[in-house]
Design an enzyme around this catalytic site. Structure first.
Site, PDB file in Angstrom:
ATOM      1  N   ASP A  32       0.828  -1.228   0.031  1.00  0.00           N
ATOM      2  CA  ASP A  32      -0.075   0.009   0.115  1.00  0.00           C
ATOM      3  C   ASP A  32       0.814   1.223   0.030  1.00  0.00           C
ATOM      4  OD1 ASP A  32      -2.090  -1.877   0.302  1.00  0.00           O
ATOM      5  OD2 ASP A  32      -2.051  -1.602   2.426  1.00  0.00           O
ATOM      6  N   GLU A 189     -11.123   0.489  -3.865  1.00  0.00           N
ATOM      7  CA  GLU A 189     -10.605   0.974  -2.419  1.00  0.00           C
ATOM      8  C   GLU A 189      -9.116   1.708  -3.156  1.00  0.00           C
ATOM      9  OE1 GLU A 189      -9.680  -2.845  -0.794  1.00  0.00           O
ATOM     10  OE2 GLU A 189      -8.284  -3.380  -2.104  1.00  0.00           O
TER      11      GLU A 189
HETATM   12  C1  6LW Z   1      -5.855  -2.146   2.048  1.00  0.00           C
HETATM   13  C2  6LW Z   1      -6.331  -2.180   0.794  1.00  0.00           C
HETATM   14  C3  6LW Z   1      -5.628  -3.143  -0.174  1.00  0.00           C
HETATM   15  O1  6LW Z   1      -6.630  -1.372   3.008  1.00  0.00           O
HETATM   16  O2  6LW Z   1      -5.272  -4.137   0.812  1.00  0.00           O
HETATM   17  O3  6LW Z   1      -4.234  -3.818  -1.765  1.00  0.00           O
HETATM   18  C4  6LW Z   1      -5.724  -3.656   2.245  1.00  0.00           C
HETATM   19  N1  6LW Z   1      -5.209  -3.067  -1.014  1.00  0.00           N
HETATM   20  O4  6LW Z   1      -6.388  -0.952  -0.035  1.00  0.00           O
HETATM   21  C5  6LW Z   1      -4.826  -3.778   3.131  1.00  0.00           C
HETATM   22  O5  6LW Z   1      -3.440  -3.589   3.034  1.00  0.00           O
END
Ligand code: 6LW
Length: 520
Positions: A32, A189
């Site tokens: 991240d 996300e």
């Molecule tokens: C994070 C989300 C993700 O919050 O995995 O790969 C989660 N993306 O954006 C945990 O790292």
């Protein structure tokens, strides 16, 4: 010196003299990534989950060579990870920005009541402020962006957005749903919002953080939309490809000082036979970005990538050995959930790290542990430990239910393997009282050595003899310490622990023992 001369003069192990650099740029469990630039300096922050201190912070002058200069959440007043915090709970997905002469970092702590918090600093190496809590921001992966009127927009997974007062943490209006990727996309996300030229760009991850992971983008003329998706979405994914780097997603864009654009992102390097196991967690990669018709086009995320058009600025390689002679621990050392003063000391036995047991094994969430991320596919870690009537050792850990260790105490050394609900003492050997060198050699077979059931790597645990050779007690299949077996968001951490009494460690060293950190 011209840039070309400088490039030649800074020959280094990562290539570059031939116009290339090696991915990942921050190897090991560093997912991240969020990046920002101030002048010629770049800063990068990552998730840290159950680790304390939290949110490792890196500095670079060339986007390729990164040095850890601190941890953003490094004191209990900023980061509370109660003993109930599950592995892969805790600290998720920061956004790091520089605005108005200060660094701003917003992040989620899914433990501690589950909330977002915002900290600021003048110097990114710290200290960072106490957190401002954001009770009105109801989602993970928060992002911060400011418009010309000074409004602060917080955008988070969902994808939703709310205007906030970053000083009080309160919302200044209701949350609104924004563009959330293609219809039906899993897990929209990791939003990041940027003002670039005439447009506001909303970069998101979709598809989930596993093999389906992808990056998509949309743009609007105002930060709150309406957003028009890029016709070429996803702009980055390795799903369904035979590329050695998989799960690519969760990107963040940065404009370099020369006007070129780059993306940092997470990816993994599965090894072994089918279905492939990744053992180092999600790592940070770098990819070049160009703009075509007002949309970003991401260049290849490959082990070897064309270098940026400026001189390499390598950072000093960390010393292989930490002698524990300094007055404090280097920021690379992490503990689990907390590291209260009463469980560790660099002064009780000067020149040694003393760990005092809380939990009685690595199955316990409050075990006293000090470790560092495994950053290379093949590596060697060793430590000189004096159990001094206690019990402790050297562990390779993924979580409470997936760890292997070599432990000394009660006149013997033993290798213990925890794999889910199975706990086994794999080997034991009597040892005389006094300090003993414990060692683990992690060996990743070469990619050509493939067959369907092949393990991603092997872990050879043993006692190092005076001549440096290894008396091997056990050789274990590394797949059991992989994300595909254990689940979760983290990666391997190798370190020292105490399971009974006070255990002393004179030094710990860690070295790449393979083909550096290159993907196959
Ligand atoms: C994070 C989300 C993700 O919050 O995995 O790969 C989660 N993306 O954006 C945990 O790292």
């Amino acid at each position: 010196m011209t840039p070309a001369q400088a490039r030649t003069a800074t020959a280094n192990a990562d290539g570059w003299t031939d116009g290339t650099f090696t991915n990942p740029v921050v190897p090991g469990f560093h997912p991240d990534p969020s990046v920002c630039r101030v002048g010629d300096d770049y800063y990068l922050a990552c998730s840290s989950f159950e680790c304390f201190p939290g949110v490792p912070l890196f500095h670079s002058r060339d986007l390729v060579h990164w040095e850890q200069i601190g941890n953003v959440l490094d004191r209990p007043g900023q980061l509370v990870l109660p003993a109930t915090t599950a592995s892969s709970g805790g600290v998720y997905a920061p956004t790091l920005r520089h605005h108005d002469g200060r660094f701003w970092l917003i992040v989620t702590n899914v433990a501690d009541g589950g909330g977002n918090l915002l900290v600021t600093a003048e110097d990114p190496a710290g200290p960072w402020s106490d957190p401002v809590r954001l009770p009105d921001v109801a989602g993970i992966d928060p992002d911060l962006a400011w418009d010309d009127e000074g409004n602060c927009w917080c955008t988070y997974a969902g994808i939703e957005q709310v205007r906030i007062d970053p000083y009080t943490g309160r919302a200044l209006g209701p949350p609104r749903r924004l563009w959330s990727g293609p219809p039906g996309a899993q897990a929209p996300e990791a939003p990041h919002l940027y003002r670039i030229g005439e447009h506001w760009y909303l970069l998101i991850a979709e598809g989930g953080t596993e093999r389906g992971h992808a990056v998509s983008i949309a743009r609007a003329s105002a930060p709150d939309g309406p957003y028009e998706p890029c016709p070429d979405n996803p702009i980055l994914t390795h799903r369904g490809t035979n590329r050695p780097i998989q799960n690519t997603g969760h990107g963040d864009l940065v404009e370099a000082a020369d006007g070129s654009w780059w993306m940092v992102l997470l990816g993994v390097r599965p090894q072994g036979g089918t279905p492939g196991w990744h053992v180092l967690g999600r790592e940070t990669f770098l990819a070049p970005v160009t703009w075509v018709n007002g949309w970003p086009v991401v260049g290849g995320v490959t082990p070897v990538t064309t270098a940026p058009p400026w001189p390499a600025r390598p950072v000093p390689a960390p010393p292989a050995r930490d002698d524990f002679d300094a007055g404090s621990l280097h920021p690379r050392w992490v503990s689990l959930r907390s590291r209260p003063a009463e469980v560790w000391s660099l002064t009780e036995r000067p020149g040694w790290l003393t760990l005092r047991a809380r939990g009685a094994s690595l199955d316990e969430r409050d075990v006293t542990f000090v470790g560092r991320r495994q950053q290379h596919l093949s590596c060697r870690a060793r430590t000189l430990v004096d159990p001094a009537g206690g019990r402790g050792g050297l562990a390779v850990r993924l979580d409470e239910r997936h760890h292997h260790e070599i432990e000394v105490g009660d006149g013997e050394v033993r290798v213990v393997a925890r794999i889910g609900s199975v706990l086994s003492t794999v080997a034991t050997r009597p040892v005389p009282a006094g300090p003993v060198r414990l060692r683990v050699d992690v060996h990743a077979p070469s990619p050509g050595d493939w067959h369907p059931g092949k393990e991603p790597d092997t872990l050879r645990f043993g006692v190092e003899r005076a001549d440096g050779t290894l008396d091997v007690l056990a050789e274990l299949d590394g797949r059991h310490l992989s994300t595909e077996v254990a689940g979760g968001f983290t990666g391997r951490v190798i370190g020292m622990y105490a399971a009974a009494g006070s255990v002393h460690f004179d030094w710990f060293d860690y070295a790449d023992s393979g083909e550096s950190n290159r993907a196959p």
